[in-house]
Design a protein around this motif. Structure first.
Motif, mmCIF file in Angstrom:
data_model
loop_
_atom_site.group_PDB
_atom_site.id
_atom_site.type_symbol
_atom_site.label_atom_id
_atom_site.label_comp_id
_atom_site.label_asym_id
_atom_site.label_seq_id
_atom_site.Cartn_x
_atom_site.Cartn_y
_atom_site.Cartn_z
ATOM 1 N N ALA A 186 -30.501 26.109 91.653
ATOM 2 C CA ALA A 186 -29.269 26.824 91.966
ATOM 3 C C ALA A 186 -28.649 27.382 90.684
ATOM 4 O O ALA A 186 -28.225 28.539 90.636
ATOM 5 N N ALA A 187 -28.620 26.561 89.639
ATOM 6 C CA ALA A 187 -28.003 26.999 88.385
ATOM 7 C C ALA A 187 -28.766 28.177 87.796
ATOM 8 O O ALA A 187 -28.174 29.161 87.348
ATOM 9 N N LEU A 188 -30.090 28.090 87.842
ATOM 10 C CA LEU A 188 -30.893 29.162 87.248
ATOM 11 C C LEU A 188 -30.770 30.436 88.061
ATOM 12 O O LEU A 188 -30.686 31.533 87.508
ATOM 13 N N SER A 189 -30.767 30.313 89.388
ATOM 14 C CA SER A 189 -30.725 31.556 90.160
ATOM 15 C C SER A 189 -29.358 32.214 90.024
ATOM 16 O O SER A 189 -29.255 33.424 89.938
ATOM 17 N N GLU A 190 -28.281 31.402 89.921
ATOM 18 C CA GLU A 190 -26.957 32.020 89.751
ATOM 19 C C GLU A 190 -26.823 32.645 88.365
ATOM 20 O O GLU A 190 -26.395 33.773 88.207
ATOM 21 N N ALA A 191 -27.253 31.858 87.369
ATOM 22 C CA ALA A 191 -27.113 32.353 85.998
ATOM 23 C C ALA A 191 -28.021 33.539 85.732
ATOM 24 O O ALA A 191 -27.741 34.359 84.870
ATOM 25 N N SER A 192 -29.121 33.623 86.486
ATOM 26 C CA SER A 192 -30.068 34.710 86.211
ATOM 27 C C SER A 192 -29.834 35.922 87.098
ATOM 28 O O SER A 192 -30.588 36.868 87.046
ATOM 29 N N ALA A 193 -28.791 35.874 87.943
ATOM 30 C CA ALA A 193 -28.502 37.042 88.780
ATOM 31 C C ALA A 193 -28.246 38.237 87.876
ATOM 32 O O ALA A 193 -27.561 38.126 86.862
ATOM 33 N N PRO A 194 -28.803 39.407 88.219
ATOM 34 C CA PRO A 194 -28.610 40.559 87.341
ATOM 35 C C PRO A 194 -27.133 40.922 87.234
ATOM 36 O O PRO A 194 -26.382 40.738 88.197
ATOM 37 N N PRO A 195 -26.706 41.426 86.073
ATOM 38 C CA PRO A 195 -25.286 41.744 85.899
ATOM 39 C C PRO A 195 -24.855 42.947 86.730
ATOM 40 O O PRO A 195 -23.672 43.227 86.828
ATOM 41 N N MET A 196 -25.822 43.668 87.269
ATOM 42 C CA MET A 196 -25.483 44.802 88.134
ATOM 43 C C MET A 196 -26.127 44.567 89.496
ATOM 44 O O MET A 196 -27.325 44.297 89.584
ATOM 45 N N ARG A 197 -25.340 44.659 90.538
ATOM 46 C CA ARG A 197 -25.838 44.352 91.876
ATOM 47 C C ARG A 197 -26.846 45.405 92.344
ATOM 48 O O ARG A 197 -26.692 46.597 92.081
ATOM 49 N N ALA A 198 -27.867 44.935 93.057
ATOM 50 C CA ALA A 198 -28.808 45.861 93.705
ATOM 51 C C ALA A 198 -28.219 46.270 95.047
ATOM 52 O O ALA A 198 -27.746 45.422 95.802
#
Ligand code: SF4
Length: 448
Positions: free
Chosen positions: A51-63
């Motif tokens: 969960a931490a990795l997927s949240e932290a790795s979410a791209p800074p710009m939404r697709a």
């Protein structure tokens, strides 16, 4: 992944068990950071870490995806300011607008032109991406045109009106095709955001200036409307460029999520009806962070250069475009047709095959796997060398298709002809032209 290898490593089990196929957790983290591995390859990572990795790795710009099925396009999800840093992810969508107040015949003509904007270049199809329908100031007409364009084109739609009643009518007709609602403004935000939420459609947030855009995107996000595209409403091309750059910098470098959305551009806003100027501004939009670019017209002279520019900018520089390594039969060759070899760099393949085709002489073209490198680069890197070419010729089965045993190599690697002749027992090696443009003349001379 957007995180550094060390940041990812902190969340891994650190047992170095090797079950992910990499000897250590640190090495695996480095691969993850370079997008060369998937987190799912580690069977021991905890749910919390996931969960931490997927949240932290979410791209800074939404697709943001507009449309459904094969014609749908996605924009955004970018992680770098400059292509040389890594790569750009989702190419700009370039499309054309049509007024819903126009006659059916004129609307059909625009749809036909949009569909005709479909070009092949180096093995990729370059197409008009969408049709934007602008307000008719008449709800039933707007809905009628949306239905007509949707049925006739199957392209994603942009519904362009600030009038919520008009938008509602159109959405009731075409919401299942996931059109882009364009636009939510300060004045209509309550109604438009409710429509977006009810129909699960993406929306454009339009306001004057980035600060007001950010206020509106936060309002939309608080209503759980998250698929947003932003329009800072610039009144000049220079201002529009500045806004795009600032929005990208804010999102990527400052992690300011309220501006972490793709940008829509309207180059016709500043071109005063001059189509050349509009195309020029559109080129600037493609080059600098334009996510969705709405043109006033879709003439081939406007669309093709923009689509080619987009292709060049959005091609991953670390992954050369490649043609499939195999034997290509060109112009219905018979058993006595000449047999050329070249590398599988897409551009090389398309240039060589086009010259053979254009020369109207039948030939076989053997495309050798060379990791997508051009002829000289591949030779220098040891990828287009006698052993590999000989193996390709022997494995390809070309000997069953031709009655002779002659292979023509590019003039740029004339130096390998002797060694290739030794590798290819029973074959003659001929040095062909240095430039592909000379192939037609070369073929005509051989034919006598
Ligand atoms: S499988 Fe997981 S725990 Fe094992 S080495 Fe790979 S990353 Fe580390």
């Amino acid at each position: 992944m957007g995180l550094s290898g060390i940041e990812i490593f902190k969340h891994l089990p650190k047992t170095n068990c090797g079950d992910c196929g990499v000897p250590t957790c640190l090495a695996f983290a480095m691969k993850l950071a370079q997008s060369q591995a998937e987190l799912s390859a580690c069977p021991h990572v905890s749910d919390e870490a996931k969960a931490a990795l997927s949240e932290a790795s979410a791209p800074p710009m939404r697709a943001v995806t507009v449309g459904v099925g094969d014609a749908a396009f996605t924009v955004g999800e970018e992680t770098v300011m400059y292509r040389h840093e890594k790569t750009f992810v989702n190419p700009s969508a370039i499309g054309v607008s049509v007024a819903a107040s126009a006659s059916d015949a004129d609307i059909d003509a625009v749809v036909a032109k949009a569909l005709a904007a479909d070009f092949e270049r180096v093995g990729q199809q370059l197409r008009c991406g969408f049709i934007a329908i602008t307000s008719a100031a008449n709800a039933s007409r707007f809905a009628e045109v949306a239905t007509r364009v949707s049925e006739n084109s199957k392209l994603p739609l942009l519904l362009v009106t600030d009038n919520a009643t008009e938008m509602q009518a159109a959405l009731e007709a075409v919401a299942s095709s996931r059109p882009l609602i364009c636009s939510v403004t300060e004045d209509n935000s309550v109604e438009m955001l409710a429509l977006a939420k009810a129909h699960s459609c993406p929306v454009v947030i339009r306001a004057e200036g980035l600060e007001k855009v950010a206020e509106l995107t936060e309002r939309a996000a608080s209503m759980d409307v998250k698929d947003l595209v932003i329009d800072p409403g610039a009144t000049s091309a220079g201002r529009a460029l500045r806004d795009r750059v600032l929005a990208r910098r804010s999102a990527l470098q400052k992690k300011f999520t309220a501006l972490g959305y793709p940008v829509i551009t309207w180059p016709g806003r500043f071109s005063a009806g001059d189509p050349v100027l509009e195309a020029t501004y559109a080129a600037a939009d493609v080059a600098t962070y334009g996510g969705i670019i709405v043109l006033s017209d879709a003439e081939p002279w406007q669309m093709l250069p923009l689509l080619v520019l987009r292709q060049n900018i959005y091609t991953d520089p670390q992954r050369p475009m490649q043609a499939e390594p195999k034997i290509y039969a060109i112009n219905n060759p018979g058993p006595d047709a000449p047999f050329f070899v070249t590398t599988n760099f897409s551009l090389t393949y398309f240039i060589v095959s086009s010259e053979i085709e254009g020369g109207r002489m039948p030939a076989y073209l053997g495309v050798v796997e060379a990791e997508g490198l051009s002829v000289l680069t591949a030779w220098a890197a040891g990828k287009f060398v006698p052993e590999r070419i000989a193996k390709f010729v022997n494995d390809s089965g070309i000997g069953d298709s031709i009655s002779h045993r002659e292979v023509i190599i590019p003039g740029a690697v004339a130096q390998i002809s002797g060694e290739l002749a030794e590798e290819l027992e029973g074959w003659n090696v001929t040095v062909g032209p240095y430039e592909a443009a000379d192939i037609p003349v070369f073929l005509r001379r051989r034919a006598g």
